[in-house]
Enzyme design. Structure first.
Site, PDB file in Angstrom:
ATOM      1  N   LEU A  31       0.870  -1.179   0.000  1.00 40.79           N
ATOM      2  CA  LEU A  31       0.000   0.000   0.000  1.00 40.79           C
ATOM      3  C   LEU A  31       0.907   1.229   0.000  1.00 40.79           C
ATOM      4  O   LEU A  31       1.389   1.665   1.041  1.00 40.79           O
ATOM      5  CB  LEU A  31      -0.902  -0.035   1.234  1.00 40.79           C
ATOM      6  CG  LEU A  31      -2.048   0.962   1.268  1.00 40.79           C
ATOM      7  CD1 LEU A  31      -2.926   0.843   0.024  1.00 40.79           C
ATOM      8  CD2 LEU A  31      -2.890   0.764   2.519  1.00 40.79           C
ATOM      9  N   HIS A  32       1.135   1.794  -1.195  1.00 41.84           N
ATOM     10  CA  HIS A  32       2.192   2.790  -1.346  1.00 41.84           C
ATOM     11  C   HIS A  32       1.828   4.181  -0.792  1.00 41.84           C
ATOM     12  O   HIS A  32       2.461   4.701   0.125  1.00 41.84           O
ATOM     13  CB  HIS A  32       2.545   2.955  -2.830  1.00 41.84           C
ATOM     14  CG  HIS A  32       2.893   1.677  -3.524  1.00 41.84           C
ATOM     15  ND1 HIS A  32       4.107   1.062  -3.388  1.00 41.84           N
ATOM     16  CD2 HIS A  32       2.191   0.905  -4.378  1.00 41.84           C
ATOM     17  CE1 HIS A  32       4.147  -0.034  -4.127  1.00 41.84           C
ATOM     18  NE2 HIS A  32       2.993  -0.159  -4.728  1.00 41.84           N
ATOM     19  N   ASP A  33       0.837   4.817  -1.414  1.00 38.61           N
ATOM     20  CA  ASP A  33       0.659   6.259  -1.250  1.00 38.61           C
ATOM     21  C   ASP A  33       0.256   6.744   0.149  1.00 38.61           C
ATOM     22  O   ASP A  33       0.680   7.833   0.563  1.00 38.61           O
ATOM     23  CB  ASP A  33      -0.347   6.787  -2.283  1.00 38.61           C
ATOM     24  CG  ASP A  33       0.186   6.691  -3.701  1.00 38.61           C
ATOM     25  OD1 ASP A  33       1.399   6.481  -3.869  1.00 38.61           O
ATOM     26  OD2 ASP A  33      -0.615   6.828  -4.647  1.00 38.61           O
ATOM     27  N   THR A  39       1.383   6.098   2.882  1.00 41.20           N
ATOM     28  CA  THR A  39       2.529   6.291   3.781  1.00 41.20           C
ATOM     29  C   THR A  39       2.890   7.772   3.900  1.00 41.20           C
ATOM     30  O   THR A  39       3.360   8.204   4.956  1.00 41.20           O
ATOM     31  CB  THR A  39       3.765   5.502   3.292  1.00 41.20           C
ATOM     32  OG1 THR A  39       4.086   5.895   1.953  1.00 41.20           O
ATOM     33  CG2 THR A  39       3.518   4.003   3.342  1.00 41.20           C
TER      34      THR A  39
END
Ligand SMILES: [Ca+2]
Length: 312
Positions: free
Chosen positions: A240-242, A244
């Site tokens: 789950l990239h964004d 963060t």
């Protein structure tokens, strides 16, 4: 006082979760969202940004369309990851809240000029085209940026779109180069961090278990999104990239990294968009970015689940 941010975004399921986290958090005031072409073309990303605002019960939010292609190159998209809409998974609707008439780049420039210096943070979640274009067109705004907290790049994980590059930086390396050379305070969430933030089945189920519209939408999005990544990486869940970036604004203690020099490869076809991070300090190039390397993933998902539970 709430921290003022502009979310620059190419939704994208993980962008959507980042937007929801920001809108659910009273410590953050979202001044506006600027859409950019990336995961899918601009017509979809600006529509998706409005869908996510409406989902959060925030049809009052201002969404602007920015650049529809990288600064010097043709657009590359990632429908193979995000689906044709960019938000595949849940049932989508045609948003009724308006798209703002102003261009996203002009909104970024005008906002940074209008707000007191050092009070506006940019959180880019897609290719850096809008930010790079704004900095190139209005260099006076660079010194007025409080911080740029972006998702992009990689060092130890190297790449996800090519063997050498992460997608956001790969798509518009010239824009990334402008941003990384700008001198603005820069905090980077690379794949080294996001590949440790895996949407495992229990974490996915926790979103669904919120029992809310937002919880269901999030679970349905991420269930679709991670199919591709699990097939690709063979891991127990997709990264789950964004979100963060937004989590860092709320809880910087969840992250650790190093203040190092990071430069962007723009010349080579083979390594286009590589983020060359001097993690080991082997050059005398001046540090220009806080490049994160680790995350407390359980703390991150606990924060995310609690905050999304505040939305309708
Ligand atoms: Ca994104």
């Amino acid at each position: 006082m709430a921290r003022k941010i502009i979310i620059d975004t190419d939704p994208g399921q993980d962008d959507a979760v980042a937007i929801l986290l920001a809108l659910a958090s009273p410590e953050i005031e979202v001044l506006g969202l600027t859409a950019v072409a990336g995961n899918v073309p601009l017509a979809r990303t600006q529509t998706n940004a409005r869908i996510v605002c409406e989902l959060a019960g925030r049809a009052d939010m201002r969404v602007f369309a920015g650049c529809d292609a990288p600064m010097q190159r043709p657009l590359v998209t990632a429908e193979h990851v995000h689906g044709k809409t960019g938000l595949d998974g849940p049932d989508l609707w045609e948003p009724t809240m308006p798209l703002q008439p102003q261009h996203g780049v002009d909104f970024i420039i005008d906002t940074l000029r209008a707000e007191p210096p050092g009070t506006v943070t940019l959180t880019p979640l897609g290719p850096l085209t809008n930010i790079g274009t704004a900095f190139a067109r209005a260099p006076d705004i660079v010194d007025r940026v409080q911080e740029i907290v972006l998702m992009g790049g990689a060092y130890f994980e190297v790449g996800n779109y090519t063997p050498a590059a992460e997608f956001n930086i790969y798509v518009d390396p010239e824009a990334a180069d402008i941003v990384f050379r700008s001198g603005a305070p820069l905090t980077v969430m690379p794949l080294d961090v996001t590949h440790k933030a895996l949407v495992t089945r229990p974490r996915l189920d926790a979103f669904a278990a919120l029992g809310t519209r937002t919880g269901r939408f999030t679970a349905e999005m991420l269930d679709f999104f991670e199919r591709f990544d699990i097939a690709k990486y063979g891991s127990k869940g997709g990264p789950l990239h964004d979100p963060t970036t937004i989590a860092y604004l709320l809880r910087p203690d969840l992250f650790s990294g190093r203040h190092v020099n990071v430069e962007i490869e723009t010349g080579s076809d083979l390594t286009r968009g590589m983020t060359v991070a001097d993690w080991w300090g082997v050059t005398d190039r001046a540090p220009n970015a806080t490049f994160m390397g680790d995350i407390d993933a359980d703390g991150f998902f606990a924060l995310l689940t609690e905050r999304l539970g505040r939305l309708p």
